[in-house]
Scaffold this motif. Structure first.
Motif, PDB file in Angstrom:
ATOM      1  N   GLY A 202       0.976  -0.756  -0.345  1.00 24.51           N
ATOM      2  CA  GLY A 202       0.230   0.092   0.215  1.00 24.51           C
ATOM      3  C   GLY A 202       0.998   1.320  -0.082  1.00 24.51           C
ATOM      4  N   MET A 203       0.285   2.467  -0.105  1.00 26.54           N
ATOM      5  CA  MET A 203       0.905   3.653  -0.678  1.00 26.54           C
ATOM      6  C   MET A 203       0.125   4.715   0.222  1.00 26.54           C
ATOM      7  N   ALA A 204       0.632   5.531   0.663  1.00 23.85           N
ATOM      8  CA  ALA A 204       0.546   6.660   1.710  1.00 23.85           C
ATOM      9  C   ALA A 204       1.231   8.029   1.457  1.00 23.85           C
ATOM     10  N   PHE A 205       0.967   8.922   2.110  1.00 26.75           N
ATOM     11  CA  PHE A 205       1.388  10.272   1.717  1.00 26.75           C
ATOM     12  C   PHE A 205       1.706  11.217   2.995  1.00 26.75           C
ATOM     13  N   PRO A 206       2.269  10.707   4.203  1.00 25.79           N
ATOM     14  CA  PRO A 206       2.156  11.227   5.438  1.00 25.79           C
ATOM     15  C   PRO A 206       2.522  13.077   4.838  1.00 25.79           C
ATOM     16  N   GLY A 207       2.009  13.432   5.972  1.00 25.24           N
ATOM     17  CA  GLY A 207       1.662  15.227   6.055  1.00 25.24           C
ATOM     18  C   GLY A 207       1.026  15.807   5.151  1.00 25.24           C
ATOM     19  N   LEU A 208       1.125  15.622   4.054  1.00 27.46           N
ATOM     20  CA  LEU A 208       1.251  15.854   2.327  1.00 27.46           C
ATOM     21  C   LEU A 208      -0.466  17.253   2.635  1.00 27.46           C
ATOM     22  N   SER A 209      -1.387  16.079   3.563  1.00 24.69           N
ATOM     23  CA  SER A 209      -2.898  16.759   3.798  1.00 24.69           C
ATOM     24  C   SER A 209      -2.763  17.873   3.852  1.00 24.69           C
TER      25      SER A 209
END
Length: 605
Positions: A202-209
């Motif tokens: 799986g993929m995530a973009f920590p802190g981007l939001s």
């Protein structure tokens, strides 16, 4: 199941890190003769993701015309891992590397604080549970990956200051045994099935939001940027080899927002953002296709290791057979030595009176028997010489095969690996045929001669009167028997050394056989791992497509004040992204790239 080091270090470094680079990073152009620096930060972590040991592998590329290369780093215990280039330490802490015109690869240790982190939490039937307590348990298991991005930057955009994080993309994976895991669900990811093995990724973009402050925009705009990855499954007798998480910056490297002066212009150029996101989607799809092509070369390598394993088995069987025959030859030599000792003892105890007797005939027979025994010994020596020659050639070819195997690097699938396998096969093919060690005829000859000697000595004893004239002859014969006895004892000792050497060769061949078998098994595991990696390439491609659809495209729809606010934060993120090019240090003028790979410990009973 797969070995963590094989998968993460070999497949992870060569494949997954390259995957993130190909999909997410477009390095800046290198200054002439200055070079590029690529860092891969490996973190060995506990099962919950907490770091235990950090190692940084560095590659210096495009190093120019041979002048020494200046490199800035905070690493300790530095060692060159590929070439023979050496370095000197400058007073300001810089490293000056010798330049042989090739890439310089080295690794070192660090205790520096990491800019990113992952926390792995385990649940059993809805209740949080420690990793070690989960081993061997059964029920509904959930594994959740939460990410930390502590790499904040304060940047100025159009007179306004923004504190934003460096935008990292995170990809987490876990290899699952389908005989233990069933009904698997992956949140913000995908499940790839491969026979008895599954890969959850799986993929995530920590802190981007938070960095884009999406919560402050028009509530009608639904932007979905994943912040975590979670997998759930029904499990029997829980065990997990490892998990791997990769962090890579460079998410906004292709975006060009410098000319966006007002909202109207921004609206006209927001297509650039959509196009850049589409390029990332295309890039990940191309990378997935490249993995499939490489897998075909890996199958050629496995064919070679199977042939090498078969040859090593034949060598081991041959030496085992030769070693088993050593006992029979040794027994024959022992019997010969004992017989000579009996003759020598008998002659030593003889009393030689005078007079003539028919014993002269017996004396002649004794002399003939002695000559027979003397003629047999050189033939036995010839047999041993053949065995010694065979043993030396076997040892030489075995060493050549072992050297070729030691030179094989499983992470390299080019002609060098295929040449290493071919060299080992050639050494095994050159192995000589084992000599035929049939000593039965020689042993029978010695036995008959010894038996006749005993008979004739008895005759001599009966006709002792004739021994007066034979005194000189028997004394000379006794001296000859003593020499034969000494030679037989020496020959027996030499054969014992030969038997020990053959035994060692047999044991070495067995180890070689086991080693080639291990190599073949490792190759099979690598093939399975690369199949999973190919599937992971598809996962990344799907993830980037989803990110484009659910994250980027809704942002393009923003207008008015929201769009202005969003644009400034986007510019701030791009600046922060461009500023993060290394972890352990970078010399002036040198371009850099970096990624982080977390490997968690296995969980087992």
């Amino acid at each position: 199941m797969w070995n963590r080091t094989q998968f993460c270090r070999r497949v992870g470094a060569a494949g997954l890190s390259a995957l993130m680079i190909a999909a997410l990073i477009v390095p800046a152009s290198a200054a002439e003769n200055v070079g590029e620096k690529e860092e891969t930060v490996y973190i060995q972590a506990n099962a919950d993701g907490s770091p235990r040991k950090t190692t940084v592998e560095t590659v210096l590329r495009e190093l120019g015309d041979g002048a020494k290369v200046r490199d800035q780093t905070t690493l300790t215990d530095i060692k060159n891992t590929e070439g023979d280039e050496e370095f000197t330490l400058d007073a300001d802490g810089a490293l000056w590397w010798e330049n042989h015109g090739e890439d310089i690869q080295y690794e070192g240790r660090t205790a520096e604080e990491l800019p990113v982190g992952v926390t792995v939490t385990y649940y059993l039937d809805g209740q949080e549970i420690a990793a070690n307590a989960l081993a061997g348990r059964s029920g509904r298991v959930t594994i959740r990956f939460d990410y930390e991005n502590a790499s904040t930057r304060t940047v100025s955009v159009e007179g306004n200051e923004y504190e934003v994080c460096v935008p990292f993309a995170a990809m987490s994976m876990a290899v699952l045994d389908s005989t233990k895991f069933s009904d698997v669900e992956v949140t913000n990811g995908k499940l790839i099935r491969m026979g008895d093995t599954m890969l959850a990724a799986g993929m995530a973009f920590p802190g981007l939001s938070d960095a884009l402050a999406l919560d402050s925009y028009d509530a009608d705009v639904d932007v979905d940027i994943p912040e975590y990855v979670e997998l759930s499954a029904d499990v029997t007798d829980f065990a997990l080899d490892f998990t791997a998480t990769i962090f890579s910056p460079g998410l906004f490297s292709e975006l060009d927002l410098n000319d966006l002066d007002d909202v109207k212009e921004l609206q006209d150029n927001m297509d650039q953002l959509a196009d850049a996101s589409g390029a990332l989607v295309d890039g990940t799809a191309q990378f997935r296709d490249g993995l499939s092509e490489f897998q075909s070369y890996l199958m050629q390598y496995l064919t070679g290791t199977d042939a090498l394993t078969q040859g090593a088995g034949q060598l081991s069987d041959g030496l085992t057979s030769l070693d088993s025959q050593s006992g029979a030859l040794s027994d024959g030599l022992t019997a010969l030595t004992d017989g000579l000792q009996q003759i020598n003892d008998a002659l030593s105890g003889l009393s030689l009176p005078g007079g003539e007797d028919p014993a002269a005939v017996a004396a002649a027979r004794i002399q003939a028997d002695a000559e027979t025994i003397q003629s047999v010994l050189p033939q036995l020596q010839t047999v041993l010489d053949q065995v010694d020659t065979y043993g030396a050639e076997v040892e030489r070819q075995t060493a050549a095969a072992q050297a070729a195997l030691d030179g094989i690097d499983l992470s390299n699938a080019d002609d060098v690996v295929r040449q290493g396998v071919a060299a080992a096969q050639a050494a095994l093919a050159a192995m000589p045929q084992k000599p035929q060690l049939d000593c039965s005829a020689l042993a029978e000859t010695v036995e008959q001669a010894v038996s006749d000697l005993q008979t004739q000595i008895t005759t001599v004893g009966v006709h002792a009167g004739a021994l007066v004239q034979m005194t000189g002859q028997l004394t000379a014969f006794q001296s000859g028997v003593q020499s034969l006895l000494t030679g037989g004892q020496s020959l027996s000792g030499g054969f014992n050394q030969y038997a020990a050497a053959v035994s060692q060769l047999s044991a070495g061949a067995a180890q070689l056989r086991q080693g080639t078998q291990t190599l073949s098994e490792a190759g099979s595991a690598l093939t399975t791992g690369f199949s999973a990696l190919t599937g992971a390439g598809g996962t990344l491609a799907d993830g980037m497509a989803a990110f484009d659809e659910d994250g980027i495209q809704p942002l393009v729809e923003l207008t008015g004040d929201d769009l202005t606010h969003f644009t400034q934060r986007l510019k701030a993120l791009k600046q922060a992204d461009e500023s993060y090019t290394n972890f352990a240090g970078l010399s002036d003028g040198m371009t850099g790239s970096v990624r982080f790979l977390f490997e968690t410990d296995e969980i087992k009973k």
